[in-house]
Design an enzyme around this catalytic site. Structure first.
Site, PDB file in Angstrom:
ATOM      1  N   CYS A   1       0.852  -1.182   0.000  1.00  0.00           N
ATOM      2  CA  CYS A   1       0.000   0.000   0.000  1.00  0.00           C
ATOM      3  C   CYS A   1       0.892   1.237   0.000  1.00  0.00           C
ATOM      4  CB  CYS A   1      -0.871  -0.027   1.254  1.00  0.00           C
ATOM      5  SG  CYS A   1      -1.907   1.427   1.451  1.00  0.00           S
TER       6      CYS A   1
ATOM      7  N   CYS B   1      -1.229   3.564  -6.581  1.00  0.00           N
ATOM      8  CA  CYS B   1      -2.046   2.942  -5.525  1.00  0.00           C
ATOM      9  C   CYS B   1      -2.253   1.498  -5.955  1.00  0.00           C
ATOM     10  CB  CYS B   1      -3.383   3.674  -5.414  1.00  0.00           C
ATOM     11  SG  CYS B   1      -4.637   2.788  -4.457  1.00  0.00           S
TER      12      CYS B   1
HETATM   13  N1  DGL Z   1      -4.100   0.609  -1.919  1.00  0.00           N
HETATM   14  C1  DGL Z   1      -3.688   1.779  -1.279  1.00  0.00           C
HETATM   15  C2  DGL Z   1      -2.457   2.432  -1.869  1.00  0.00           C
HETATM   16  O1  DGL Z   1      -1.663   1.754  -2.488  1.00  0.00           O
HETATM   17  C3  DGL Z   1      -4.630   2.724  -0.623  1.00  0.00           C
HETATM   18  C4  DGL Z   1      -6.011   2.923  -1.106  1.00  0.00           C
HETATM   19  C5  DGL Z   1      -6.851   3.569  -0.024  1.00  0.00           C
HETATM   20  O2  DGL Z   1      -7.129   2.886   0.942  1.00  0.00           O
HETATM   21  O3  DGL Z   1      -7.185   4.764  -0.127  1.00  0.00           O
HETATM   22  O4  DGL Z   1      -2.228   3.594  -1.689  1.00  0.00           O
END
Ligand code: DGL
Length: 270
Positions: free
Chosen positions: A75, A186
């Site tokens: 993430c 993301c």
């Molecule tokens: N999947 C996440 C990232 O790579 C975050 C998405 C979220 O929860 O806003 O930033």
């Protein structure tokens, strides 16, 4: 001797980190993988860094309690908020983190303009500013926060009109600036790649860091963890969520590509 069957803990705010888990599975076929979707608290994109840091610490503690010997922060938003403090608190184990792929996108652009789609949390972080300072190298970088985009992936909604409308809205400012390389900053967004491709056309490179993170994990596991001999044994996967386990199982089965069982985290980690 084969160095293998390790236990790797992976977490994300939700199901997006499965895009990274696919790369990890290919890089380390015999590792045992434990994945947490923090779906009870998704999205991280609009949460405070302190909240995300506290969640990241709790999720890492759970993964370690389950035998994880290395952690992947799958993430970008959690990396920006928590990678440094996780590395201080869990300083004996490899912690591999995820950052927008500025360096490869800067290498790929011919127009001299790179676009970044990411959460507002990632784009506003000091870590992202430092990344640009280090790698932007005179290339123009156009950033776009994408509220709502992670949520369509959380619903398993990869081809809907709503998803298309959001992608059109968020890529338009990038295309207007003649961007020819878009960073998927993301981990949820690679699941939308086919739709993003339809919207932006063939002439724009889509760049994400999942494969590079898996390569880095493999390198660190081989260097830093003691060897184990389990040649030829395929690794297992275990899935957890802090949200609704049935709903998570439905979406995660879709994104993982086969039916998976998902357990809810114990109450103290919710
Ligand atoms: N999947 C996440 C990232 O790579 C975050 C998405 C979220 O929860 O806003 O930033």
């Amino acid at each position: 001797m084969t160095t293998s069957s390790r236990t790797i803990g992976v977490f994300d705010s939700g199901v997006g980190g499965l895009s990274v888990l696919h790369h990890i599975r290919s890089a380390l076929p015999d590792a045992d993988l434990i994945y947490i979707a923090d779906s009870g608290h998704v999205p991280y994109g609009d949460k405070s860094p302190a909240f995300i840091e506290a969640r990241s610490l709790a999720l890492t503690r759970f993964l370690v309690s389950q035998g994880a010997e290395a952690i992947v922060i799958a993430c970008n938003t959690a990396t920006a908020a928590a990678a440094s403090s996780l590395r201080v608190r869990f300083n004996k184990m490899p912690i591999v983190a995820m950052e927008p792929a500025v360096k490869p996108a800067v290498a790929a652009t011919k127009s001299g303009v790179v676009g970044v789609l990411a959460t507002v949390g990632t784009l506003e972080s000091a870590r992202f500013a430092a990344l640009l300072g280090k790698f932007a190298n005179g290339v123009k970088v156009v950033t776009q926060g994408c509220p709502g985009l992670c949520e369509v992936v959380e619903r398993g909604d990869l081809h809907s009109n709503e998803a298309r409308r959001l992608i059109e809205r968020y890529t338009a400012p990038l295309l207007k600036e003649k961007t020819d390389a878009i960073i998927l900053g993301c981990t949820h967004y690679p699941f939308l790649s086919p739709l993003i491709r339809e919207v932006v056309g063939e002439g724009v490179a889509l760049v994400d860091t999942g494969a590079a993170v898996a390569r880095e994990l493999k390198r660190r596991v081989e260097v830093e963890l003691p060897p184990r001999v389990t040649a030829g044994v395929l690794g297992s996967e275990a899935f957890f969520t802090s949200g609704d386990a049935e709903q998570a199982a439905r979406i995660m089965s879709l994104l993982w590509g086969r039916e998976v069982a998902v357990a809810q985290l114990p109450e103290e980690f919710l």
